[in-house]
Design a protein around this motif. Structure first.
Motif, short mmCIF file in Angstrom:
data_model
loop_
_atom_site.label_atom_id
_atom_site.label_comp_id
_atom_site.label_asym_id
_atom_site.label_seq_id
_atom_site.Cartn_x
_atom_site.Cartn_y
_atom_site.Cartn_z
N ALA A 60 74.65 12.45 1.62
CA ALA A 60 73.63 13.11 2.45
C ALA A 60 73.29 14.50 1.91
CB ALA A 60 74.14 13.23 3.89
N LEU A 61 74.30 15.26 1.51
CA LEU A 61 74.06 16.60 0.99
C LEU A 61 73.29 16.56 -0.32
CD1 LEU A 61 77.56 18.15 1.77
CD2 LEU A 61 75.47 18.32 3.12
N ALA A 62 73.60 15.55 -1.16
CA ALA A 62 72.88 15.41 -2.42
C ALA A 62 71.42 15.05 -2.19
CB ALA A 62 73.54 14.33 -3.29
N GLN B 62 70.55 26.35 8.76
CA GLN B 62 70.88 25.02 8.25
C GLN B 62 70.66 23.92 9.28
OE1 GLN B 62 74.63 24.52 6.26
NE2 GLN B 62 74.50 26.45 5.17
N PHE B 63 69.83 24.18 10.26
CA PHE B 63 69.57 23.14 11.25
C PHE B 63 68.65 22.08 10.64
CE2 PHE B 63 67.81 21.18 15.06
CZ PHE B 63 68.95 21.02 15.83
N HIS B 64 68.92 20.83 10.93
CA HIS B 64 68.13 19.73 10.33
C HIS B 64 67.31 19.02 11.39
CE1 HIS B 64 66.97 16.31 7.92
NE2 HIS B 64 67.51 15.50 8.82
N ILE B 65 66.03 18.85 11.11
CA ILE B 65 65.13 18.09 11.98
C ILE B 65 65.00 16.68 11.42
CG2 ILE B 65 62.79 17.91 12.90
CD1 ILE B 65 62.56 20.94 12.64
N PRO B 66 65.46 15.66 12.14
CA PRO B 66 65.41 14.28 11.64
C PRO B 66 63.99 13.87 11.26
CG PRO B 66 66.78 14.39 13.59
CD PRO B 66 66.10 15.74 13.46
N GLY B 67 63.88 13.12 10.17
CA GLY B 67 62.59 12.64 9.69
C GLY B 67 62.02 13.45 8.57
N SER B 68 62.66 14.54 8.22
CA SER B 68 62.14 15.41 7.16
C SER B 68 62.63 15.02 5.77
CB SER B 68 62.53 16.87 7.44
OG SER B 68 63.94 17.01 7.53
N LEU B 69 63.54 14.05 5.69
CA LEU B 69 64.05 13.59 4.40
C LEU B 69 63.77 12.10 4.24
CD1 LEU B 69 67.53 15.41 4.40
CD2 LEU B 69 65.45 16.11 3.17
N ALA B 70 64.11 11.56 3.09
CA ALA B 70 63.92 10.13 2.82
C ALA B 70 64.71 9.30 3.84
CB ALA B 70 64.38 9.80 1.40
N MET C 109 70.25 17.10 2.73
CA MET C 109 70.69 17.38 4.09
C MET C 109 71.49 18.68 4.13
SD MET C 109 70.64 15.73 7.18
CE MET C 109 70.62 13.97 6.77
N PRO C 110 71.15 19.64 4.99
CA PRO C 110 71.95 20.87 5.09
C PRO C 110 73.32 20.56 5.69
CG PRO C 110 70.24 20.87 6.76
CD PRO C 110 69.97 19.68 5.87
N PRO C 111 74.39 21.16 5.19
CA PRO C 111 75.75 20.84 5.66
C PRO C 111 75.93 20.95 7.17
CG PRO C 111 75.85 22.20 3.69
CD PRO C 111 74.41 22.14 4.10
N LEU C 112 75.52 22.06 7.77
CA LEU C 112 75.73 22.24 9.20
C LEU C 112 74.83 21.32 10.02
CD1 LEU C 112 76.12 26.13 9.33
CD2 LEU C 112 77.91 24.40 9.54
N GLY C 113 73.65 21.03 9.50
CA GLY C 113 72.77 20.08 10.18
C GLY C 113 73.37 18.69 10.21
N TYR C 114 73.99 18.30 9.11
CA TYR C 114 74.65 16.99 9.05
C TYR C 114 75.80 16.93 10.05
CZ TYR C 114 76.81 12.82 7.02
OH TYR C 114 77.33 11.56 6.84
N GLY C 115 76.59 18.00 10.10
CA GLY C 115 77.71 18.05 11.03
C GLY C 115 77.27 18.01 12.48
N PHE C 116 76.18 18.70 12.79
CA PHE C 116 75.67 18.72 14.16
C PHE C 116 75.28 17.32 14.63
CE2 PHE C 116 71.68 18.57 16.65
CZ PHE C 116 72.19 18.98 17.88
N TRP C 117 74.49 16.62 13.83
CA TRP C 117 74.02 15.30 14.25
C TRP C 117 75.16 14.29 14.29
CZ3 TRP C 117 69.88 14.91 16.91
CH2 TRP C 117 68.82 15.80 16.70
N ALA C 118 76.14 14.45 13.40
CA ALA C 118 77.31 13.57 13.45
C ALA C 118 78.07 13.77 14.76
CB ALA C 118 78.22 13.83 12.26
#
Length: 296
Positions: free
Chosen positions: A26-28, A204-212, A31-40
């Motif tokens: 995901a990080l590669a 590092q907040f991630h908004i779903p849908g912004s990546l592949a 995905m920002p690290p903290l954003g990934y952790g939040f959604w997990a």
């Protein structure tokens, strides 16, 4: 490793062995690290909340429970994942897996300092053996392909310390009678709040849908796996104690190294095998029990 707890430990260790590899993917992918952790955390906590509701299990939010959720969520999820997800882009996933047996080693030492476990020459010897193995894993020709990764490797070694603190908190501060599912749900939801605050603070907040979509698909997968892992973790913690639960480190190491090789083509150096044997040998000595010890 206790026979009756073996199936749960196998599943728990396998999930946690896969998690660093999924996070690295995901990080590669951006995905920002903290954003990934939040959604997990939010996804798994939300899933457990639905299961609790379906089973009629109440999740308590009184002061004692909030203190417990906060301490366990901060140490065992927010800080541990902040360290792990920050370090993983810079080190092999297989090396990270070699650090996980430090969790029971640190747990036993912490329990001894708190008067919950009796320290022994065997425990001290196992600790030295495990730390020697981790040191060897950082040497040229072992688990780190480049000496420039050493700083990140040392930083990543703080992650098992966070998990060990969470193990100890789980035994000492868990309010009596709290159902394992409720404890897991409360901890994960509290951790999601902590991760959201950290993600917003560090941008590092991630908004779903912004990546592949292939990268976004890792979020629900990680959420489901984390929910299952925490269900097993808290059930083992309540029924078997912190030391037995932490023995999942055996499985984490083996599966983590395997997933690193499968997904990223990681190849360990010749010194990686003796390093792993030293680490697992230290784990065996530290967590070995005889008839004089009661189960906690």
């Amino acid at each position: 490793m206790p026979v009756h707890a073996l199936p749960s430990l196998m599943v728990l260790g396998s999930i946690w062995g896969l998690t660093p590899a999924l996070a690295k993917l995901a990080l590669a992918g951006g995905m920002p690290p903290l954003g990934y952790g939040f959604w997990a955390a939010l996804g798994s906590g939300g899933l457990l909340a639905l299961i609790c509701a379906a089973r009629g299990i109440a999740i308590s939010w009184d002061r004692a429970h909030l203190r417990y959720y906060f301490a366990a969520g901060l140490a065992g999820f927010a800080m541990a994942n902040l360290i792990a997800y920050t370090a993983l882009p810079h080190i092999p996933a297989g090396f990270f897996a070699l650090l996980m047996p430090l969790v029971p080693i640190f747990t036993v030492l912490g329990a001894a300092l708190l008067g919950e476990e009796r320290i022994s020459a065997r425990s001290l010897g196992g600790t030295l053996l495990g730390l020697t193995g981790v040191g060897l894993a950082m040497a040229p020709g072992a688990a780190l392909p480049d000496a420039s990764m050493l700083g990140w490797a040392l930083f990543a070694a703080l992650c098992p310390l966070c998990y060990a603190i969470s193990n100890l908190v789980g035994v000492r501060w868990a309010p009596r009678g709290t159902p394992p599912l409720a404890a897991a749900c409360g901890t994960l939801l509290t951790a999601s709040v902590l991760m959201a605050a950290m993600g917003l603070a560090f941008g590092q907040f991630h908004i779903p849908g912004s990546l592949a979509w292939q990268i976004e698909a890792l979020l629900p997968l990680q959420g489901a796996l984390t929910a299952l892992a925490y269900m097993l973790y808290f059930r083992l913690l309540v029924s078997r104690g912190s030391v037995v639960t932490s023995q999942s480190g055996y499985i984490v190491t083996l599966t983590g190294v395997a997933w690193g090789a499968i997904l990223f083509g990681e190849r360990m150096g010749l010194l990686a095998l003796p390093a792993a044997l030293l680490v697992l040998g230290g784990l065996f000595l530290v967590t070995r029990r005889d008839g004089r010890h009661s189960r906690r």
